[in-house]
Design a protein around this motif. Structure first.
Motif, PDB file in Angstrom:
ATOM      1  N   LEU A  85       1.744  -2.390   1.702  1.00 19.06           N
ATOM      2  CA  LEU A  85       1.099  -1.684   2.810  1.00 19.06           C
ATOM      3  C   LEU A  85       0.643  -2.616   3.928  1.00 19.06           C
ATOM      4  O   LEU A  85       0.077  -2.162   4.918  1.00 19.06           O
TER       5      LEU A  85
ATOM      6  N   ARG B  93      -1.908   6.869   1.537  1.00 18.21           N
ATOM      7  CA  ARG B  93      -0.736   6.650   0.682  1.00 18.21           C
ATOM      8  C   ARG B  93       0.037   7.941   0.457  1.00 18.21           C
ATOM      9  O   ARG B  93       1.230   7.913   0.247  1.00 18.21           O
TER      10      ARG B  93
ATOM     11  N   GLN C  41       8.499   0.465   4.815  1.00 18.86           N
ATOM     12  CA  GLN C  41       7.471   1.483   5.026  1.00 18.86           C
ATOM     13  C   GLN C  41       7.191   1.717   6.506  1.00 18.86           C
ATOM     14  O   GLN C  41       6.736   2.795   6.898  1.00 18.86           O
TER      15      GLN C  41
END
Length: 502
Positions: free
Chosen positions: A357, A371, A415
């Motif tokens: 992250l 999340r 991500q």
């Protein structure tokens, strides 16, 4: 001679940590004056075996004999006293001290109750001369030396302890091509003096060029010991990973699938760059070659906003952009996989989940609390996407192999849904099996429309992965080559100035 005991014989070596078996009945022999390569994937047991030899770990089973005499090392100093020296990939030097002080640290000779600096420097000078190392002296400050020269200092330290068995752990990982050859010359000099060397490397081309014998480890066990003449690269890879790797590299994409220009640089210049212009299209992998100091990494850092740009312009998807800092680049859709993943790419003491992250938090502040936000991949999905091998999302990254650490870095950028990814030495220090996984991921990203700029010192990797190759020299682009260009063509562009000067 044939009946003489080998210099080193490790027999039936076994070792477990917390109930997990990491070495199982491993045999390894080394003769005087031999260069014996030890290869295998990350996690195969190479490092543990070498640490047992170095006295860092005690074996749970098996014996170690030197010159036919059984030995047991309860401490690294006991191994050193028996003639075992280790040059680790990460050096153990005091940068602000002199070469001589580093060689004799902790065991400085004395004269009349005072440190005998002249004697220390004289002995160090003799050791340097013995190795043919004349580019620096015993009084040189270690911080002022190149990586290759610091490596020589580590070897001199081992020789000062009368090491007859020398372990070299990934010795070429941080060296440029010319420095690698100089290291090989030094190793052959040691070989002629009867020093036996255990050579750990993921660079198979170097293994075939240097080794007298090769031992393959897999899953903590010895698979086979053979000579380079008895196999080839493909056969060795098959022994290491237990499967064929189809020539290492995934097939290139169709040229028709390459899209519009995604990233364009026009006349970029700063202290290291001189008017560099390039374009990278959506779905394209552009290789960036060049010798160390040519400006490859500096270009990537400038494109990412990590280094300032004095002049020139950047465009992303046809629109002008200006990245004053990396945060600006990340928010615009540019990711940077740096060459030093441990220092710049990961928080080693943090769990996998937090590392995945790191980049997202730059784009979405408070990402830790998001999340489960729709549209974001979960940690489990990211791990599956990069085929991560780990105990779980809370495992600290420092306990992963090099290949799995690099996969966490990739997951971090996945991500953010990047438009452009800059890869600087993406497979440095990674075994061949993990390399294949990284190559597949890079090719998959390109197929999904990501524009990729790939920097690598390994020319086979550049040739196998790139849709075209740009070559840098002295801070500027020296030329462009098509897919499948040869190594001599690349080096010809990279070294043209040096050749002309000669």
């Amino acid at each position: 001679m044939s009946g003489a005991a080998p210099l080193l014989a490790m027999s039936g070596i076994g070792k477990s940590f917390v109930g997990v078996e990491v070495l199982r009945d491993v045999d390894l022999e080394l003769t005087a004056g031999e260069i014996h390569a030890v290869v295998g994937e990350n996690g195969a047991g190479k490092s543990t075996l070498m640490k047992i030899l170095a006295g860092v770990h005690a074996p749970d089973a098996g014996t170690i004999r030197i010159d036919g005499e059984e030995v047991a090392f309860g401490h690294p100093q006991a191994a050193q006293a028996a003639g075992v020296g280790v040059v680790y990939q990460e050096f153990n030097l005091l940068p602000e001290r002199s070469v001589a002080e580093n060689v004799f640290v902790g065991r400085e000779p004395t004269r009349r109750g005072l440190v005998d600096r002249r004697g220390m420097e004289r002995t160090t000078a003799e050791l340097l001369e013995d190795l043919g190392a004349t580019s620096f002296g015993p009084r040189s400050r270690v911080a002022a030396l190149s990586v290759a020269q610091q490596q020589v200092v580590e070897i001199v330290k081992a020789r000062s302890l009368d090491a007859r068995i020398l372990v070299l752990d990934e010795p070429t990982a941080a060296l440029a091509e010319g420095e690698v050859e100089r290291l090989f010359v030094l190793m052959r000099r040691l070989q002629a003096q009867g020093i036996g060397m255990l050579y750990i490397s993921h660079r198979l081309r170097e293994v075939f060029a240097l080794a007298d014998r090769i031992t393959v480890l897999k899953d903590g066990a010895r698979v086979k010991t053979l000579t380079p003449a008895e196999t080839d690269t493909r056969g060795l890879v098959n022994l290491m990973v237990g499967r064929e790797l189809d020539g290492y590299f995934p097939p290139r994409g169709d040229a028709a699938d390459v899209g519009e220009v995604r990233l364009a640089a026009r006349d970029l210049a700063n202290a290291k760059l001189r008017g560099v212009s390039l374009e990278v299209r959506a779905g394209e992998i552009v290789g960036l070659a060049g010798l160390q100091g040519s400006g490859r990494t500096e270009l990537a850092r400038a494109l990412f906003g990590a280094d300032p740009v004095a002049s020139g312009t950047l465009e992303l998807d046809g629109e002008p952009v200006a990245f004053g800092k990396p945060r600006d680049a990340i928010r615009a859709g540019v990711g940077f996989i740096t060459e030093d993943r441990k220092l710049e790419g990961l928080a080693l003491a943090q769990p996998i989940s937090d590392n995945m992250l790191l980049a997202l938090r730059t784009v979405l502040p408070g990402a830790r609390r998001r999340r489960a936000q729709p549209g974001l991949m979960t940690v489990a999905e990211l791990a599956a996407a990069v085929e991560l091998r780990a105990q779980g999302p809370e495992q600290e990254v420092r306990f992963l192999s090099g290949g799995n650490q690099q996969k966490v870095v990739l997951a971090k950028w996945l991500q953010t849904r990047p438009k452009v990814l800059l890869f600087d030495e993406p497979t440095r220090g990674i075994d061949v099996g993990a390399k294949a996984g990284i190559h597949d991921l890079i090719r998959t990203l390109a197929r999904d429309g990501v524009a990729v700029l790939l920097i690598s010192s390994e020319l086979p990797e550049l040739i196998g992965m790139s849709d075209r190759i740009l070559v840098m020299r002295d801070g500027e682009l020296a030329g462009e080559l098509p897919a499948g260009a040869s190594e001599p063509e690349i080096m010809g562009l990279a070294m043209a100035a040096e050749a002309a000067a000669a």
